[in-house]
Write a protein that holds these residues in place. Structure first.
Motif, PDB file in Angstrom:
ATOM      1  N   LEU A 141      10.874 -10.662  -3.053  1.00  0.00           N
ATOM      2  CA  LEU A 141      10.385  -9.651  -2.112  1.00  0.00           C
ATOM      3  C   LEU A 141       9.926 -10.329  -0.818  1.00  0.00           C
ATOM      4  N   TYR A 142      10.159  -9.662   0.312  1.00  0.00           N
ATOM      5  CA  TYR A 142       9.760 -10.217   1.605  1.00  0.00           C
ATOM      6  C   TYR A 142       9.695  -9.105   2.647  1.00  0.00           C
ATOM      7  N   TYR A 143       9.141  -9.442   3.824  1.00  0.00           N
ATOM      8  CA  TYR A 143       9.135  -8.499   4.941  1.00  0.00           C
ATOM      9  C   TYR A 143       8.968  -9.273   6.246  1.00  0.00           C
ATOM     10  N   SER A 144       9.200  -8.608   7.361  1.00  0.00           N
ATOM     11  CA  SER A 144       8.977  -9.190   8.689  1.00  0.00           C
ATOM     12  C   SER A 144       8.718  -8.053   9.669  1.00  0.00           C
ATOM     13  N   GLU A 145       8.319  -8.415  10.891  1.00  0.00           N
ATOM     14  CA  GLU A 145       8.159  -7.481  12.021  1.00  0.00           C
ATOM     15  C   GLU A 145       7.090  -6.412  11.826  1.00  0.00           C
ATOM     16  N   GLU A 146       6.200  -6.554  10.866  1.00  0.00           N
ATOM     17  CA  GLU A 146       5.155  -5.544  10.720  1.00  0.00           C
ATOM     18  C   GLU A 146       3.781  -6.166  10.472  1.00  0.00           C
ATOM     19  N   SER A 147       3.650  -7.438  10.772  1.00  0.00           N
ATOM     20  CA  SER A 147       2.354  -8.088  10.628  1.00  0.00           C
ATOM     21  C   SER A 147       2.336  -9.329  11.504  1.00  0.00           C
TER      22      SER A 147
END
Length: 855
Positions: free
Chosen positions: A297-303
């Motif tokens: 799982l991963y994410y970017s552009e929102e923190s």
């Protein structure tokens, strides 16, 4: 019977499975490494050297250094460099990994990357991987060890080809002192059986945490400020290698997943080229592919943001590189239960290995684009500089050469050229004297970094900040500066400024007395050295003039005087000469006690200064950063020891041994009443308490400080919330917060706490909404905010208006003692030389003033 036995066996297996699922386990090296790679047997695996698998325990820094040093000694792909030592004498290690041919020609390759003459060609692209700048975010340091082994030992043809065209620089532990502090903590509370309970002590460090270095500084905020020696040691190598891409590997809260930049698009500093964000997005595809393949799982552009240039992921952005932040959810130990399931140490390590390799691969694949970007970043400077309304900045400081040289030295470390004036220069009716003025032209490779250092921008596209919004270094160091909009009449020396070696001061023996001016930054250090060695020193509370070498010399209040007739030791002249030379502060020989103006040397207006002993309250309820900043200023810069005591030990201490108690920002609401009573009694009997930020409210609440502080409810009324929707919640919170901005205060230069200051306007750093109302009684306010106080950084106008005219520093008597309080952080991040001197004055000149108030 058979059935019952099988039931029992099944039950035993189920119970055993549940139990042993939490037994401490470790992953083999193959778990971390890419599939389908063969590795040379000639290089020792980490487990064979360390004695355990990676992730089985938290490695100490010496184990990390030991294995990497061994690996480098056995591999022709690795060059090992010792950058320097930490405060605790741990080695700051740098590994350069490339083909043997590139390493043999490394000096030539790096010389060809010079900012002024660089041309994009087929030179190797450079990627720098920095791990665990926060010592308790330790999965990165372990990942570094695996990445180094993989690059050194892999026999895959793709690795061999990539190394021919790429130079990988690995900083395996950016914060060795903090790493060991945390490793020892985690290993101390690690059981034979893993305990994933988030409440277990393994996951909750005591004060100070491993996040910080020896002086409890956050090294990830120090790339631009360079207050800590770890940062200074590193920076010269950063500029030597000038990486195309820099990966900055961190950890975040356990309930997160994995983050990589870009961050929130609107929170990028306007000086960062748009192409930098695009390149970050292009490289993000490589990280996503690597994590997708492993179902992570991963994410970017929102923190997170890309604004403050003092961090490892942002400093590269203003230096022709692409900085990328990586954040792994932290197990803060071996295992921890999270909202996403069981999080293990091994899992976090592998994520950082995956994105380390994706960073290297992405840099290699995009090497031509990255080369051209770096070339244009520096070659566009001349055209960009021509479009600016100003030609550069002039800086001036005539009274304190230590502060001036410290500022110029920071610029020099950032590879910014500074030129002495060749003649006096007049600008806007002010004359800048040649001998104390310097010019920083915009038209040079570090064009953008110069703008960042001198920027006084107050509004931005997005006014929500993860870190500070204003950091103007000359304001912090109280260096006078001005933008120069013309070249006419500006004559510069041919050679740029360079640091000069210490010069021996001329010392005249046999004098009646010696005078030492207080405006020098290290004057408090000199004073403390003298009185600690038994030399008698007095401070002048009024001005006087004497003849020095045949000429009249004016001395301001705050001048130190060492009188021959009051000394008890025969060595005092030697001690004075040594201290003067060590601190590069002149001691003026006075031949008579009769002055030509002002008080004579036998006047009672000269007050003796007794030795000081400082205590600071520490512990889990106290900000380790602010405690570290005060400790660093007093201990490291002024050689004044600070005794740190937790509240639970406070009652056991004989406070009669101490002259001063410092209370930095913290949560004092749960302070036992008996501790408060003891503190109050001590002040009333002659002690001096110095408080900043939330400690101010604590003293007000318990009638130790006579002041009024604005409440949260009062501040909330400043903001109109009618018509706001839920989507406006974050924006409103941003408006109510002061993340970090610079405000102008006016000092009462006649007050002893302002001794050593020549200009009444003093910039101060503010990162809280604590506001001390202007006192109703006279003489209490030592510094007040100007009517239009905001100098740099963002603060909502409602708060600016509320701060204006109110007090920044207050001081008054309490019984026989003194209470000194400020709403600001006087020694913020070790580079606020301007306001830090207030702390020294509060320690040495606390009894030089007397202000009674009505209770």
């Amino acid at each position: 019977m058979f059935f019952r036995q099988n039931i029992f066996l099944v039950a035993f297996v189920l119970i055993s499975s549940a139990f042993f699922s939490s037994v401490t386990t470790s992953a083999p090296l193959s778990y971390y490494l890419p599939e389908n790679h063969s590795y040379t047997a000639e290089l020792l695996k980490p487990s064979a050297f360390i004695g355990s698998e990676i992730g089985e325990q938290h490695l100490r820094h010496d184990q990390l250094v030991g294995y990497l040093s061994h690996l480098a000694s056995q591999s022709n792909r690795i060059k090992l460099t010792e950058m320097g030592k930490t405060y605790q004498q741990r080695t700051q290690l740098l590994l350069t990994i490339s083909s043997p041919e590139n390493l043999a020609n490394l000096d030539t390759i790096l010389a060809d990357r010079d900012k002024k003459s660089y041309r994009a060609g087929n030179d190797p692209v450079v990627v720098w991987l920095g791990y665990s700048v926060h010592g308790d975010e330790i999965s990165g340091a372990h990942a570094a060890l695996i990445v180094a082994y993989h690059l050194a030992a892999s026999q895959d043809k793709s690795i061999e080809q990539m190394l021919k065209e790429t130079i990988i620089v690995i900083e395996p532990s950016i914060n060795p002192d903090g790493m060991d502090r945390f490793a020892n903590w985690a290993n101390t509370f690690k059981g034979m059986t893993a305990n994933p309970d988030p409440n277990h002590i393994e996951h909750h460090q005591h004060w100070p945490s491993g996040r910080t270095n020896h002086f409890w500084f956050d090294l990830n905020r120090d790339w631009l400020l360079l207050s800590q020696q770890e940062s200074q040691n590193r920076l010269k190598y950063f500029h030597q290698y000038q990486p195309n891409v820099l990966g900055d590997f961190h950890e975040m809260g356990a309930n997160g997943t994995y983050f990589f930049q870009p961050g929130i698009p609107s929170r990028t500093h306007p000086l960062t080229p748009k192409e930098n964000t695009k390149l970050t997005q292009d490289l993000a595809k490589f990280h996503a592919k690597a994590l997708d393949a492993n179902e992570r799982l991963y994410y970017s552009e929102e923190s997170f943001d890309d604004f403050y240039y003092g961090k490892g992921s942002t400093y590269p952005d203003v230096n022709g590189s692409v900085g990328i932040l990586f954040e792994q959810a932290s197990s803060r130990g071996q295992q921890q239960d999270t909202v996403n399931g069981l999080l293990t140490f091994e899992y976090g390590i592998k994520n950082h290995v995956l994105t380390s390799l994706s960073t290297i691969k992405g840099t290699w694949v995009e090497r031509n684009v990255l080369r051209k970007y770096r070339q244009s970043f520096y070659q566009d400077v001349e055209e960009l500089a021509k479009k600016e309304k100003i030609r550069g900045y002039i800086v001036y400081e005539s009274k304190d050469l230590y502060r001036l040289n410290a500022f110029l030295d920071k610029l020099d470390q950032h590879q910014i050229d500074v030129f002495p004036l060749a003649s006096d220069f007049r600008l806007n009716s002010k004359l800048y004297a040649q001998q104390n003025s310097f010019f920083i032209p915009l038209n040079q490779p570090q064009f953008r970094l110069i703008q960042a250092i001198f920027s006084t921008q107050k509004n931005f596209e997005d006014n929500t900040f993860y870190d500070v919004s204003g950091w103007t270094i000359p304001l912090a160091m109280n260096i006078e500066f001005a933008a120069v909009n013309r070249a006419w009449g500006l004559k510069l020396a041919e050679q740029a400024w360079q640091p000069k070696a210490k010069q021996k001061q001329e010392f005249t023996g046999g004098a009646y007395a010696y005078a030492i001016e207080w405006q020098h930054f290290l004057a408090p250090k000199l004073l403390n050295e003298l009185i600690s060695q038994g030399v008698k020193v007095k401070v002048a509370n009024k001005a006087f003039s004497s003849i020095v070498k045949g000429n009249k010399k004016d001395f301001k209040p705050g001048t130190l005087v060492v009188l021959a007739g009051t000394q008890n030791t025969d060595e005092w002249r030697v001690l004075l000469e040594q201290a003067s030379n060590k601190n590069q502060i002149p001691s003026y020989a006075l031949t008579t006690g009769l002055t030509i103006n002002g008080i004579d040397l036998g006047s009672s207006s000269f007050r003796p200064i007794e030795p000081r002993k400082v205590l600071m309250l520490g512990g889990n309820s106290v900000s380790q950063y602010e405690a570290g900043e005060v400790r660093y200023y007093l201990d490291n810069q002024l050689s004044i020891p600070v005794s740190i005591v937790e509240p639970q030990r406070f009652m056991q201490i004989d406070l009669a041994d101490y002259t001063h108690i410092v209370l930095v920002n913290g949560q004092y609401g749960s302070m036992p009443e008996k501790v408060t009573d003891k503190l109050s009694h001590w002040v009333k009997n002659g002690g001096t308490v110095i408080a900043q930020k939330k400690a101010v409210g604590y003293l007000v609440k318990h009638n130790i400080l006579n002041a009024k502080v604005a409440s949260k409810q009062q501040l909330d009324t400043l903001f109109d919330t009618d018509g706001l929707r839920y989507q406006d919640k974050e924006k409103l919170a941003g408006r109510k917060r002061i993340a970090g901005a610079i405000f102008a205060t006016e000092l009462d230069l006649s007050h002893p706490l302002a001794y050593g200051y020549d200009r009444s306007i003093l910039p101060m750093f503010r990162n809280s909404t604590i506001i001390i109302d202007s006192p109703a009684e006279p003489f209490v306010a030592v510094a007040k905010y100007l009517p239009d106080p905001l100098l740099s950084g963002y603060t909502d106008q409602n708060l600016v208006n509320r701060i204006a005219h109110n007090a920044a520093i207050v001081a008054h008597n309490l019984g026989k003692g003194r209470v000194i309080a400020t709403s600001e952080n006087l020694a913020f991040r070790g580079y606020w030389y301007g306001s830090a001197k207030i702390l020294a004055n509060a320690i040495f000149f606390d009894k030089a003033f007397s202000v009674t108030t009505k209770e």
